[in-house]
Structure formats: structure tokens, C-alpha cells
Write a protein that holds these residues in place. Structure first.
Motif, PDB file in Angstrom:
ATOM      1  N   UNK A 177      58.377  43.573  41.654  1.00  8.60           N
ATOM      2  CA  UNK A 177      57.132  44.233  41.277  1.00  8.60           C
ATOM      3  C   UNK A 177      56.047  43.176  41.118  1.00  8.60           C
ATOM      4  N   UNK A 178      54.868  43.476  41.617  1.00 11.65           N
ATOM      5  CA  UNK A 178      53.760  42.534  41.493  1.00 11.65           C
ATOM      6  C   UNK A 178      53.065  42.724  40.145  1.00 11.65           C
ATOM      7  N   UNK A 179      52.861  41.609  39.439  1.00 11.98           N
ATOM      8  CA  UNK A 179      52.136  41.590  38.168  1.00 11.98           C
ATOM      9  C   UNK A 179      50.858  40.769  38.356  1.00 11.98           C
ATOM     10  N   UNK A 180      49.764  41.242  37.794  1.00 14.46           N
ATOM     11  CA  UNK A 180      48.461  40.588  37.931  1.00 14.46           C
ATOM     12  C   UNK A 180      48.036  39.992  36.591  1.00 14.46           C
ATOM     13  N   UNK A 181      47.484  38.787  36.641  1.00 16.03           N
ATOM     14  CA  UNK A 181      47.034  38.105  35.437  1.00 16.03           C
ATOM     15  C   UNK A 181      45.804  38.799  34.858  1.00 16.03           C
ATOM     16  N   UNK A 182      45.863  39.105  33.564  1.00 20.04           N
ATOM     17  CA  UNK A 182      44.736  39.719  32.853  1.00 20.04           C
ATOM     18  C   UNK A 182      43.932  38.659  32.105  1.00 20.04           C
ATOM     19  N   UNK A 183      44.612  37.785  31.402  1.00 26.03           N
ATOM     20  CA  UNK A 183      43.933  36.734  30.636  1.00 26.03           C
ATOM     21  C   UNK A 183      44.944  35.714  30.167  1.00 26.03           C
ATOM     22  N   UNK A 184      44.444  34.564  29.778  1.00 27.60           N
ATOM     23  CA  UNK A 184      45.320  33.497  29.301  1.00 27.60           C
ATOM     24  C   UNK A 184      44.587  32.667  28.266  1.00 27.60           C
ATOM     25  N   UNK A 185      45.339  31.852  27.550  1.00 26.73           N
ATOM     26  CA  UNK A 185      44.751  31.018  26.507  1.00 26.73           C
ATOM     27  C   UNK A 185      45.770  30.032  25.979  1.00 26.73           C
ATOM     28  N   UNK A 186      45.296  29.152  25.145  1.00 26.60           N
ATOM     29  CA  UNK A 186      46.128  28.081  24.583  1.00 26.60           C
ATOM     30  C   UNK A 186      46.472  28.400  23.139  1.00 26.60           C
ATOM     31  N   UNK A 187      47.726  28.253  22.799  1.00 29.86           N
ATOM     32  CA  UNK A 187      48.154  28.412  21.405  1.00 29.86           C
ATOM     33  C   UNK A 187      48.139  27.053  20.731  1.00 29.86           C
ATOM     34  N   UNK A 188      47.507  27.006  19.565  1.00 32.16           N
ATOM     35  CA  UNK A 188      47.469  25.798  18.759  1.00 32.16           C
ATOM     36  C   UNK A 188      47.984  26.101  17.358  1.00 32.16           C
ATOM     37  N   UNK A 189      48.485  25.090  16.679  1.00 29.22           N
ATOM     38  CA  UNK A 189      48.992  25.245  15.322  1.00 29.22           C
ATOM     39  C   UNK A 189      48.397  24.145  14.451  1.00 29.22           C
ATOM     40  N   UNK A 190      48.440  24.363  13.146  1.00 29.89           N
ATOM     41  CA  UNK A 190      47.926  23.476  12.107  1.00 29.89           C
ATOM     42  C   UNK A 190      46.413  23.326  12.229  1.00 29.89           C
ATOM     43  N   UNK A 191      45.807  22.810  11.171  1.00 28.76           N
ATOM     44  CA  UNK A 191      44.356  22.634  11.152  1.00 28.76           C
ATOM     45  C   UNK A 191      43.903  21.552  12.122  1.00 28.76           C
ATOM     46  N   UNK A 201      48.853  36.767  30.010  1.00 32.46           N
ATOM     47  CA  UNK A 201      49.270  38.170  29.941  1.00 32.46           C
ATOM     48  C   UNK A 201      49.144  38.785  31.326  1.00 32.46           C
ATOM     49  N   UNK A 202      50.248  39.346  31.813  1.00 33.36           N
ATOM     50  CA  UNK A 202      50.312  39.971  33.127  1.00 33.36           C
ATOM     51  C   UNK A 202      50.640  41.457  32.973  1.00 33.36           C
ATOM     52  N   UNK A 203      50.046  42.261  33.837  1.00 35.96           N
ATOM     53  CA  UNK A 203      50.331  43.695  33.891  1.00 35.96           C
ATOM     54  C   UNK A 203      50.741  44.033  35.313  1.00 35.96           C
ATOM     55  N   UNK A 204      51.757  44.880  35.438  1.00 39.17           N
ATOM     56  CA  UNK A 204      52.150  45.343  36.770  1.00 39.17           C
ATOM     57  C   UNK A 204      50.935  45.954  37.454  1.00 39.17           C
ATOM     58  N   UNK A 205      50.618  45.486  38.656  1.00 30.94           N
ATOM     59  CA  UNK A 205      49.398  45.907  39.336  1.00 30.94           C
ATOM     60  C   UNK A 205      49.324  47.426  39.473  1.00 30.94           C
ATOM     61  N   UNK A 394      34.830  49.517  36.423  1.00 30.70           N
ATOM     62  CA  UNK A 394      35.047  50.056  37.767  1.00 30.70           C
ATOM     63  C   UNK A 394      35.696  51.434  37.676  1.00 30.70           C
ATOM     64  N   UNK A 395      35.521  52.244  38.688  1.00 32.63           N
ATOM     65  CA  UNK A 395      36.146  53.571  38.661  1.00 32.63           C
ATOM     66  C   UNK A 395      37.657  53.476  38.536  1.00 32.63           C
ATOM     67  N   UNK A 396      38.226  54.420  37.823  1.00 28.24           N
ATOM     68  CA  UNK A 396      39.668  54.434  37.603  1.00 28.24           C
ATOM     69  C   UNK A 396      40.400  54.478  38.932  1.00 28.24           C
ATOM     70  N   UNK A 397      41.392  53.604  39.080  1.00 26.57           N
ATOM     71  CA  UNK A 397      42.219  53.582  40.274  1.00 26.57           C
ATOM     72  C   UNK A 397      41.750  52.643  41.350  1.00 26.57           C
ATOM     73  N   UNK A 398      40.624  51.959  41.145  1.00 28.72           N
ATOM     74  CA  UNK A 398      40.106  51.074  42.190  1.00 28.72           C
ATOM     75  C   UNK A 398      40.388  49.604  41.913  1.00 28.72           C
ATOM     76  N   UNK A 399      40.979  49.284  40.767  1.00 27.42           N
ATOM     77  CA  UNK A 399      41.158  47.880  40.396  1.00 27.42           C
ATOM     78  C   UNK A 399      42.301  47.248  41.168  1.00 27.42           C
ATOM     79  N   UNK A 400      43.374  47.974  41.382  1.00 25.70           N
ATOM     80  CA  UNK A 400      44.577  47.389  41.971  1.00 25.70           C
ATOM     81  C   UNK A 400      44.326  46.846  43.367  1.00 25.70           C
ATOM     82  N   UNK A 401      43.336  47.399  44.077  1.00 25.32           N
ATOM     83  CA  UNK A 401      43.076  46.949  45.444  1.00 25.32           C
ATOM     84  C   UNK A 401      42.077  45.802  45.504  1.00 25.32           C
ATOM     85  N   UNK A 402      41.603  45.320  44.345  1.00 19.29           N
ATOM     86  CA  UNK A 402      40.593  44.274  44.321  1.00 19.29           C
ATOM     87  C   UNK A 402      41.111  43.070  43.520  1.00 19.29           C
TER      88      UNK A 402
END
Length: 411
Positions: A177-191, A201-205, A394-402
Motif C-alpha cells: 500500500x502506498x503511504x504519503x508523507x503528511x508532515x515531519x519534525x524533530x523530537x527534542x528532550x530536556x531544556x 507522519x504518513x497516511x495511506x494515499x 482542495x475538493x474532496x477526492x482530488x488530493x490522492x492524484x496530486x
């Protein structure tokens, strides 16, 4: 008279001079007194000069101390200001060409937040992360359906210690199954902001449309896409600690999106125990309350099973750990140890290391990244929300093709 006497003393004989001194003793007394006064005056002048020199020395040392402290403070302020300016530059990358036509997605008001999808030497789409250790993330992942549960091969010797049981995992089927990247970031700890890992974070296209529709209807029940004012309302709701957690709780409980995954790649050498402790704390803090009549022991057993999956050794930097949630809420965990002869993990080297059936475990783990007052990575949460904004405009259903727009990671 005195002048004449002086001249006479200078020209007379020694005998006459002695007689004159005897006849005028008062002149000798006055002369001695004048000499003492001159000496006393000279000493007074010397005392005044010493005090002035002492004061001048003290003033010089005080001014020197003030000058040195001023230089030190100015240096610290300059270092802080320079670091702040560098952070501003990193947080605000160079914008794209502003002469793009208005119909181009990059010409939107949020153009600076759009991600840039590039291709590597093999032609695969990758997304820059801004981190030097883990410089890129794949734009899409092709994952098999991890539906096979773990099967124990021996009976535990103790009912409270099932973790020591050896387990075998049936290999997943051949479909992916193809998963598409939604967003990403860096985890940090301590002050100090100690960097731990980059998470994406990936969601199945094929499941993006369902999420797009649910979020659009949440703001406007009759709309198929959101206008700018409505998108701002949705953004504020998803970033709000209380409202955002409630929204994602409802979506995940309803199985939206049906299939999703978190890709974790350490930026420094770590181990499974360290990752496990962070995950367990997050699950315990976000675990949903047990409904009346539900089996509390089942959740405890699921947590023991989850801990057992992470009873392993070290995790070198740049190695991939995947947390995959399917349509039933089952959590599958894979690890790519990579090729020991190279630094980077090789594609296709993922091995399924464990499965947790209880849906509450994956839901709590997902909420740890998506919503709440305190999330595992605030940059990742911001990233994901901005990526979702690209869906609902974007209109519903048009994201997966872009090409799915995602914000710049800003690591």
C-alpha cells in the motif's frame, strides 16, 4: 638695615661675623624658623600629591573593571543575538519565485510553508528535513499489509512474565500500500533541546479522501472544500490542546484515517529501551478510559506485549523504526537494521518485530504526536497540521492524484 648687615657679613672677617651673630641672635632664630616652615610646607605638598596619585590609581582600576565587564556583557549579548538571527534565517528559508502565476500552488499565501519534493539519484521522491544527520525523508512509502498476528512458540514459565516467550511472526502478504508523507519534525528532550529523532507522519494515499472529507464537514457540513477563513478555523481547532485532542480522538476512534504510520529515524545512537520508555509514558498519559464492563486486564496485557517488542539492543542513528496502524487499530512495528557495511539503512530491509492487537495502544500513541497540550514533537505537530491544510483547500477526492503539499520541516 638687614640688607646692610647681610652685606657686612659677606665682606667681614670670620671674627667679625661671629661677633655679629652674637650681637643679633634674633636673626638666627628667625632664619631657623623659616627653614622649618619651608620644610614643613614641602612635606605637606608631598602628602597631597600621594593622595591624588592614590585616587587616580583607584579610579583607573575601577574604570578598567567596568570596561572589562562591559566587554564581557556585550560579547554575551552579541552571541545570543547572532544565534537568534541564525535561528530566524533557518526558520524562514528563502521563498520561491514570487512571479509565479496565481493559479500555481506555490503562489498561495502559505507558499513559504510548502514542502519541496526532489528526486534522489535513483529517481525516488524525497523531502528535505533540514537535519544534517537525517537529511531527507521519502515522500511515499510502499508498505505491505502487516495483518499477521504474533504466535507464541512456547508457554511462558510465569503468567506475569510473557515477555520472555519466543515469538514468530508470519511474513506479510506480497501486496503493498502506498503511504504519503503528511508532515515531519524533530523530537527534542530536556531544556537543552537534545535531538533524539526525526519523525514523519504518513497516511495511506487511498485513505486521504476520508480524512479530507471528515475535517471539511467538521467546519462546514455542506462544503467539499474550505475557503481561507474556514481553513484558519480548522487550523486553530487542530492546534488547540483541548479541541485538537477531541477531534483526533473522534477520528481515530472512527478509523479515520484507516491506515497510517509514523516513521522514526534517530539522529544519534540510542537503544530500544530508551525508545520504549518514551512510548510507554506517552501511552499511559493518553490511554482512553476503560468503558464500564471492559476488560482492564486486556489493556495491561497489551502493554506488557508492547514492552516485550522493545526488549532488544541498540538502535544506531539513521536506522528506521516504523509504527503502522491498520484499519482495525492494530499496531505493527517494523525495524530496518540496514546493511552493516553502510551507514544508511537499505530500502526493503524492514523486518516486522511485533504486533499489538489492542486498538487503544495505537490510538494513545498516535495522540502523542497529533494533539494535546504537550506532544512528543511540536514541530511535527505543526507540520502535520499545515499538511492537512493543503488537503482541505482542495475538493474532496482530488488530493490522492496530486503531489500532497506539506510544510517545510524547519528542523
Amino acid at each position: 638695615m638687614l640688607r646692610q648687615t647681610t652685606l657686612r657679613r659677606a665682606t667681614c672677617s670670620p671674627t667679625t661675623a661671629a661677633r655679629l651673630r652674637t650681637q643679633a641672635p634674633h636673626r638666627t632664630i628667625f632664619s631657623r624658623r623659616d627653614e622649618r616652615m619651608r620644610r614643613s610646607s614641602s612635606r605637606a605638598v608631598e602628602n597631597i600629591d600621594i593622595r591624588r596619585m592614590t585616587q587616580q590609581a583607584q579610579d583607573w582600576h575601577r574604570n578598567r573593571t567596568i570596561f572589562l565587564w562591559s566587554g564581557a556583557i556585550a560579547g554575551v549579548i552579541s552571541a545570543i543575538y547572532t544565534a537568534w538571527k541564525i535561528k530566524v534565517v533557518l526558520d524562514n528559508p528563502v521563498k520561491a519565485d514570487s512571479n509565479l502565476p496565481s493559479s500555481d500552488p506555490l503562489a498561495s499565501p502559505n507558499a513559504a510553508d510548502r514542502k519541496v519534493v526532489i528526486h534522489d539519484q535513483d529517481g525516488r521522491e524525497i523531502v528535505p528535513t533540514g537535519n544534517s544527520t537525517v537529511p531527507t525523508f521519502p515522500h511515499t512509502l510502499d508498505l505491505p499489509a502487516y495483518t499477521a498476528p504474533i504466535t507464541p512458540t512456547e508457554v511462558p514459565t510465569s503468567p506475569v512474565d510473557p515477555i520472555t516467550t519466543q515469538q514468530t511472526i508470519t511474513a506479510p502478504n506480497g501486496s503493498t500500500t502506498e503511504y504519503t508523507l503528511v508532515g515531519l519534525g524533530l523530537r527534542t528532550v530536556t531544556f537543552l533541546g537534545l535531538q533524539v529523532y526525526v519523525v514523519g507522519y504518513y497516511i495511506a494515499t487511498a485513505d486521504i479522501a476520508a480524512l479530507q472529507n471528515a475535517l471539511t464537514k467538521k467546519i462546514n457540513p455542506i462544503a467539499t472544500t474550505l475557503v481561507p477563513a474556514e481553513r484558519e478555523e480548522l487550523r486553530a481547532a487542530l492546534l488547540d490542546p483541548t479541541e485538537g485532542e477531541r477531534a483526533w480522538e473522534e477520528l481515530l476512534a472512527a478509523g479515520i484515517p484507516a491506515r497510517s504510520a509514523f516513521r522514526v529515524v534517530p539522529v544519534r545512537d540510542t537503544d530500544f529501551h530508551h525508545l520504549r520508555d518514551g512510548f510507554v509514558r506517552a501511552i499511559q498519559a493518553r490511554a482512553p478510559p476503560t468503558p464500564p464492563g471492559a476488560d482492564n486486564e486486556a489493556f495491561g496485557q497489551a502493554m506488557r506485549q508492547f514492552r516485550g517488542i522493545f526488549s532488544r539492543g541498540s538502535v544506531p542513528k539513521r536506522r528506521e523504526l516504523l509504527l503502522v496502524r491498520d484499519e482495525t487499530g492494530r499496531l505493527s512495528i517494523t525495524y530496518d537494521a540496514g546493511n552493516k557495511k553502510t551507514e544508511a539503512a537499505q530500502p526493503g530491509g524492514r523486518q516486522l518485530i511485533g504486533v499489538v492487537e489492542d486498538e487503544r495502544v495505537s490510538r494513545a500513541l498516535w495522540l502523542n504526536y497529533l494533539a494535546g497540550k504537550k506532544v512528543a514533537s511540536e514541530p511535527a505537530r505543526q507540520n502535520i497540521v499545515e499538511g492537512i491544510m493543503g488537503y482541505v483547500e482542495r475538493p474532496v477526492g482530488t488530493v490522492a492524484a496530486q503531489v500532497v503539499p506539506v510544510v517545510n520541516s524547519r528542523l
